[in-house]
Design an enzyme around this catalytic site. Structure first.
Site, PDB file in Angstrom:
ATOM      1  N   SER A 129      71.079 116.001  31.613  1.00  0.00           N
ATOM      2  CA  SER A 129      70.637 114.600  32.082  1.00  0.00           C
ATOM      3  C   SER A 129      69.269 114.422  32.122  1.00  0.00           C
ATOM      4  CB  SER A 129      71.313 114.473  33.387  1.00  0.00           C
ATOM      5  OG  SER A 129      70.577 113.070  34.043  1.00  0.00           O
ATOM      6  N   TYR A 142      71.814 116.623  42.342  1.00  0.00           N
ATOM      7  CA  TYR A 142      72.416 116.561  41.017  1.00  0.00           C
ATOM      8  C   TYR A 142      71.380 116.806  39.843  1.00  0.00           C
ATOM      9  CZ  TYR A 142      73.701 113.729  36.860  1.00  0.00           C
ATOM     10  OH  TYR A 142      74.080 113.365  35.770  1.00  0.00           O
ATOM     11  N   ALA A 143      70.059 116.311  40.165  1.00  0.00           N
ATOM     12  CA  ALA A 143      69.204 116.808  39.113  1.00  0.00           C
ATOM     13  C   ALA A 143      68.932 118.087  39.216  1.00  0.00           C
ATOM     14  CB  ALA A 143      67.519 116.105  39.653  1.00  0.00           C
ATOM     15  N   ALA A 144      68.996 119.181  40.178  1.00  0.00           N
ATOM     16  CA  ALA A 144      68.822 120.533  39.870  1.00  0.00           C
ATOM     17  C   ALA A 144      70.095 121.013  39.268  1.00  0.00           C
ATOM     18  CB  ALA A 144      68.901 120.986  41.496  1.00  0.00           C
ATOM     19  N   SER A 145      71.180 120.652  39.494  1.00  0.00           N
ATOM     20  CA  SER A 145      72.444 121.157  38.864  1.00  0.00           C
ATOM     21  C   SER A 145      72.203 120.690  37.126  1.00  0.00           C
ATOM     22  CB  SER A 145      73.539 120.579  39.389  1.00  0.00           C
ATOM     23  OG  SER A 145      73.865 119.227  38.626  1.00  0.00           O
ATOM     24  N   LYS A 146      71.777 119.579  36.830  1.00  0.00           N
ATOM     25  CA  LYS A 146      71.382 119.447  35.502  1.00  0.00           C
ATOM     26  C   LYS A 146      70.391 120.226  34.946  1.00  0.00           C
ATOM     27  CE  LYS A 146      75.046 116.727  34.948  1.00  0.00           C
ATOM     28  NZ  LYS A 146      76.100 117.029  34.168  1.00  0.00           N
TER      29      LYS A 146
END
Length: 246
Positions: A129, A142-146
């Site tokens: 993302s 969420y950003a870390a997971s992407k």
């Protein structure tokens, strides 16, 4: 894509459903996987799967190969999103995001790559993302997971090159899906004037001036899965209307 068997996770809606539709149009046999039920593709099959249960991933992939005799591609479109201020993210919130977006993606790729290697190689496309490439103050987990997806692609593209498996990812920006609509509603509940105002703010920051469509992301995914991208591996391709350049 004729003669190729491609497995798509998160196939019931949003970006996954758009990928299924385009791959079918291009001649592929498609195996859809999702925790939601849906009719099987007209050329392919449907396997119910909750990716949070990693013990079920290997059997689901084996079932797909038993049904169709081979596996040539993987599109891992499944994912979950959460929006909340950084100081309000709990361990449960964090674990929910990482269990699907990272842990499940890792083991889906591992299982699929094993079977693709047995049939001469293939192509895997993961979903990152723009949130994995720039800061997201209201979705740090969420950003870390992407961001982890981009790193996973860099590592596995090298690890799997000698068995003929290419690994790439796409990083969509603001694309009109049910997930994005839910984010707008939640941002309104968190203090934005309205869901429409959130959309207008987003569009004002996109150089192309509009949200993307799922079909525009699917076109890039289908290219990466196909033999047209036979010399492309280890890449992260942004599909965001110029959002990261503004």
């Amino acid at each position: 894509m004729r003669g190729k068997v491609v497995m798509v996770t998160g196939a019931a809606s949003g970006l996954g459903a758009a990928c299924v539709e385009l791959l079918l149009k291009q001649g592929a046999t498609v195996v859809g996987l999702d925790r939601q039920s849906a009719p099987p593709p007209p050329r392919g099959s449907w396997i119910p799967l909750d990716l949070a249960d990693v013990s079920a991933i290997g059997p689901a992939v084996r079932r797909a190969v038993e049904q169709h005799g081979r596996l040539d591609g993987l599109v891992n479109a499944a994912g979950v999103m959460d929006t909340r201020p950084f100081m309000q993210i709990s361990p449960a919130d964090f674990d929910k995001i990482f269990s699907v977006n990272v842990r499940a993606a890792f083991f889906v790729l591992q299982a699929a790559a094993e079977h693709m290697a047995h049939t001469g190689g293939g192509s895997a496309v993961l979903f990152s993302s723009t949130g994995g490439r720039v800061g997201r103050p209201l979705a740090a987990h969420y950003a870390a997971s992407k961001a982890a997806m981009i790193s996973l692609v860099k590592s596995t593209s090298v690890a799997l090159a000698d068995v003929g498996v290419r690994v790439n990812c796409v990083s969509p920006g603001l694309v009109e899906t049910p997930m994005l609509q839910d984010i707008r509603r939640r941002r309104a509940a968190q203090g934005a004037p309205s869901a429409d105002s959130v959309r207008h703010d987003w569009e004002s920051r996109i150089p192309l001036g509009r949200l993307g469509s799922p079909s525009e992301v699917a076109e890039v995914v289908a290219f990466l899965v196909s033999d047209a991208a036979s010399y492309v591996t280890g890449e992260d391709i942004g599909v965001h209307g110029g959002l990261e350049t503004s």
